[in-house]
Design a protein around this motif. Structure first.
Motif, PDB file in Angstrom:
ATOM      1  N   ILE A   1      10.438   5.362  -3.321  1.00 17.09           N
ATOM      2  CA  ILE A   1       9.319   5.327  -2.384  1.00 17.09           C
ATOM      3  C   ILE A   1       9.009   3.919  -1.887  1.00 17.09           C
ATOM      4  O   ILE A   1       8.281   3.760  -0.911  1.00 17.09           O
ATOM      5  N   TYR A   2       9.569   2.901  -2.529  1.00 17.31           N
ATOM      6  CA  TYR A   2       9.338   1.520  -2.092  1.00 17.31           C
ATOM      7  C   TYR A   2      10.568   0.922  -1.406  1.00 17.31           C
ATOM      8  O   TYR A   2      10.641  -0.283  -1.224  1.00 17.31           O
TER       9      TYR A   2
ATOM     10  N   ARG B   1      12.588  -0.421   1.347  1.00 19.95           N
ATOM     11  CA  ARG B   1      12.305  -0.956   2.688  1.00 19.95           C
ATOM     12  C   ARG B   1      13.564  -1.450   3.390  1.00 19.95           C
ATOM     13  O   ARG B   1      13.488  -2.229   4.332  1.00 19.95           O
TER      14      ARG B   1
ATOM     15  N   SER C   1       3.577  -0.499   5.828  1.00 22.94           N
ATOM     16  CA  SER C   1       4.318  -0.412   4.579  1.00 22.94           C
ATOM     17  C   SER C   1       3.710   0.636   3.648  1.00 22.94           C
ATOM     18  O   SER C   1       4.428   1.396   2.992  1.00 22.94           O
ATOM     19  N   GLU C   2       2.379   0.691   3.612  1.00 25.50           N
ATOM     20  CA  GLU C   2       1.702   1.684   2.771  1.00 25.50           C
ATOM     21  C   GLU C   2       1.977   3.104   3.258  1.00 25.50           C
ATOM     22  O   GLU C   2       2.152   4.029   2.470  1.00 25.50           O
TER      23      GLU C   2
ATOM     24  N   THR D   1       5.443   4.132   2.227  1.00 24.86           N
ATOM     25  CA  THR D   1       5.430   4.530   0.819  1.00 24.86           C
ATOM     26  C   THR D   1       4.912   5.959   0.674  1.00 24.86           C
ATOM     27  O   THR D   1       5.498   6.781  -0.034  1.00 24.86           O
TER      28      THR D   1
ATOM     29  N   SER E   1       7.082   9.200  -0.470  1.00 29.44           N
ATOM     30  CA  SER E   1       6.612   9.920  -1.654  1.00 29.44           C
ATOM     31  C   SER E   1       6.475  11.411  -1.362  1.00 29.44           C
ATOM     32  O   SER E   1       6.895  12.257  -2.161  1.00 29.44           O
TER      33      SER E   1
ATOM     34  N   ASN F   1      -2.151   5.807   1.381  1.00 32.51           N
ATOM     35  CA  ASN F   1      -0.965   5.450   0.613  1.00 32.51           C
ATOM     36  C   ASN F   1      -0.887   6.218  -0.685  1.00 32.51           C
ATOM     37  O   ASN F   1      -1.808   6.935  -1.051  1.00 32.51           O
TER      38      ASN F   1
END
Length: 107
Positions: free
Chosen positions: A36-37, A39, A66-67, A70, A74, A105
């Protein structure tokens, strides 16, 4: 006559399986990221393709934060129906709810 009935039953079963396979393929069309992180350019491209697959479009000029990436990644990784994922991702991207919205987020 028996052969005709058997053929009709088999055709019905196959068409029924085809419908099930087609509806299950919708979730299978989503592209998984490495987490989920993630990038990386590939993950961001996959997430944008997933938005298109889900039928979620961003408002003109909106940038996904970015949030939000994520949260989207997710949602796509968890269990749930295609429709549920599309609805939740749309809430994250377009903020149609007081409880969810831009910047929502996974934290």
């Amino acid at each position: 006559m028996t052969h005709l009935k058997t053929t009709a039953i088999i055709a019905t079963l196959i068409s029924g399986l085809g419908v099930t396979a087609a509806s299950a393929a919708s979730v299978n069309d989503l592209i998984a990221t490495n987490g989920i992180y993630d990038r990386s350019a590939e993950a961001i491209s996959a997430t944008r393709q997933n938005l298109a697959t889900l039928g979620v479009s961003t408002r003109k000029g909106d940038v996904i934060t970015s949030e939000e990436l994520t949260a989207i990644q997710s949602i796509l990784r968890d269990q749930g129906s295609f429709e549920s994922k599309a609805r939740r991702v749309d809430l994250v991207v377009n903020g149609d709810s007081n409880e969810f919205g831009n910047g929502f987020n996974a934290r």
